[in-house]
Design a protein around this motif. Structure first.
Motif: not given
Ligand code: TXA
Ligand code: MG
Length: 359
Positions: A281-285, A288-289, A307-308
């Motif tokens: 998985v690659m996800l925008d930090k 995270i919430g 992070t961006d």
């Protein structure tokens, strides 16, 4: 594929002092028509004397690259650049672009001069040229005194390498030397701009770090973006401006799914995780919430939170390779280009589309 029966040597560059001395052996290899890998600010390149047919043929062989896919030539000075192009086609726009973006990740397509062999240009009358900003790349070109033809240093069809280790994985026993300059900064290949016709609007053939807006601002003109998805399948061969585009690129072994929102990500993840597949998985930090309250628990090594856009661009190929090596069967990448659809986000989207396409 023919292989050498010796291990590829890795030369680590620890300091930028005296680079020409440190790169003497490498420069001699280039002068002797041999090939080697070196870092640039975008990705690692597989380099050879651009003016030598014998040397450039070795690149195609080592990569398993189709011979009609032309190679970018790397120069260290404007004088070196001028030898490679047909001066009749030189216009003020080229000069402006060079002043603004060279050295850096912008490749210019221009009519070639006679000294550039057709092997390097894949039979085309145009040549792709850029001046890299990585000090090791620049010093290598300067020390050898030769323009260096270099595609990305991966095996054809694999993601471009952004570390010496990734080059080694693909090129061990195929080349004599890898110059290790650490991780590359940008992580995605240069912007390729076709400016070969002085009377036409320049066209971005491959989006990269230098964006459409930067180019348009520099020239105070319109810039077009070539969109291969708008061409019908049976017309692809004859219409493609950049021959490299017809080949599958940047692709990992695992299947890749692209989603834009967190909800779509959750939906995809829940669908596939039932079937006992290893999911990367690659996800925008920033999400995270949402992740913490979603009741999904990851194996950390299968998860990359960026992070961006810069962070995703710099690590995308590295993570695709890592996940492949971990035996991941499927990679879900969440990426939303909402805020940056024509900037660096366009380059990321372009590579994600290629990684997820099975063609
Ligand atoms: O950042 C980069 O550009 C890296 C580093 C090593 O400099 N190089 C790189 O090279 O990505 P390569 O060979 O992987 O991609 C070059 C792209 C291909 O899509 C190729 O078809 C296109 O540039 N190209 C090269 N010469 C061309 C030409 N004369 N006309 C149209 N497209 C060309
Ligand atoms: Mg490539």
């Amino acid at each position: 594929m023919e292989q050498f029966n010796f291990e590829t040597k890795i030369q680590k560059i620890l300091s930028f002092e005296n680079l020409s001395k440190q790169l003497e052996e490498a420069a001699n290899l280039i002068k002797n028509d041999e090939i080697l890998a070196f870092p640039t600010e975008t990705v690692y390149g597989l380099g050879a004397n651009a003016l030598s047919e014998v040397a450039v043929k070795k690149i195609f062989k080592a990569k398993g690259r189709p011979v009609d896919n032309p190679i970018i030539i790397h120069v260290s000075s404007v004088e070196m650049f001028e030898q490679l192009i047909d001066k009749e086609y030189f216009d003020y726009r080229i000069k402006k672009l060079q002043e603004s973006f060279w050295p850096g990740p912008l490749t210019l397509i221009i009519k070639k001069s006679k000294i550039v062999p057709y092997v390097t240009t894949g039979g085309l009358e145009t040549v792709a040229i850029r001046m890299p900003s990585n000090p090791i790349a620049l010093a290598l070109i300067q020390t050898s005194g030769l323009p260096i033809a270099a595609p990305s240093a991966n095996l054809s069809g694999k993601p471009s390498p952004t570390t010496a280790n990734d080059v080694y994985e693909d090129m061990n026993k195929r080349i004599a030397l890898i110059i290790d300059g650490g991780s590359t900064e940008i992580g995605l290949e240069s912007t390729v701009l076709d400016i070969s016709d002085p009377k036409s609007i320049p066209i971005i053939l491959r989006p990269g770090k230098i964006t459409k807006k930067q180019l348009a601002d520099c020239l105070s003109t319109q810039i077009n973006i070539f969109d291969s998805t708008k061409i019908k399948e049976n017309e692809i061969q004859k219409n493609l401006k950049s021959p490299g585009m017809k080949y599958r690129h940047y692709a990992p072994k695992a299947d890749v799914i692209i989603v834009s929102s967190f909800d779509d990500f959750l939906k995809s993840y829940k669908e596939v995780s039932i079937n006992n597949v290893h999911v990367g998985v690659m996800l925008d930090k920033n999400l995270i919430g949402k992740l913490n309250t979603s009741e999904i628990h990851f194996n950390d090594s299968f998860l990359f939170m960026y992070t961006d856009n810069e962070d995703l661009g710099a690590n995308l190929y590295l993570k695709l390779r890592e996940m492949d090596n971990l035996g991941v069967n499927l990679i879900i990448i969440q990426f939303d280009d909402f805020n940056d659809p024509t900037g660096f986000g366009l380059a990321i989207k372009n590579r994600l589309q290629k990684a997820s396409s099975k063609k």
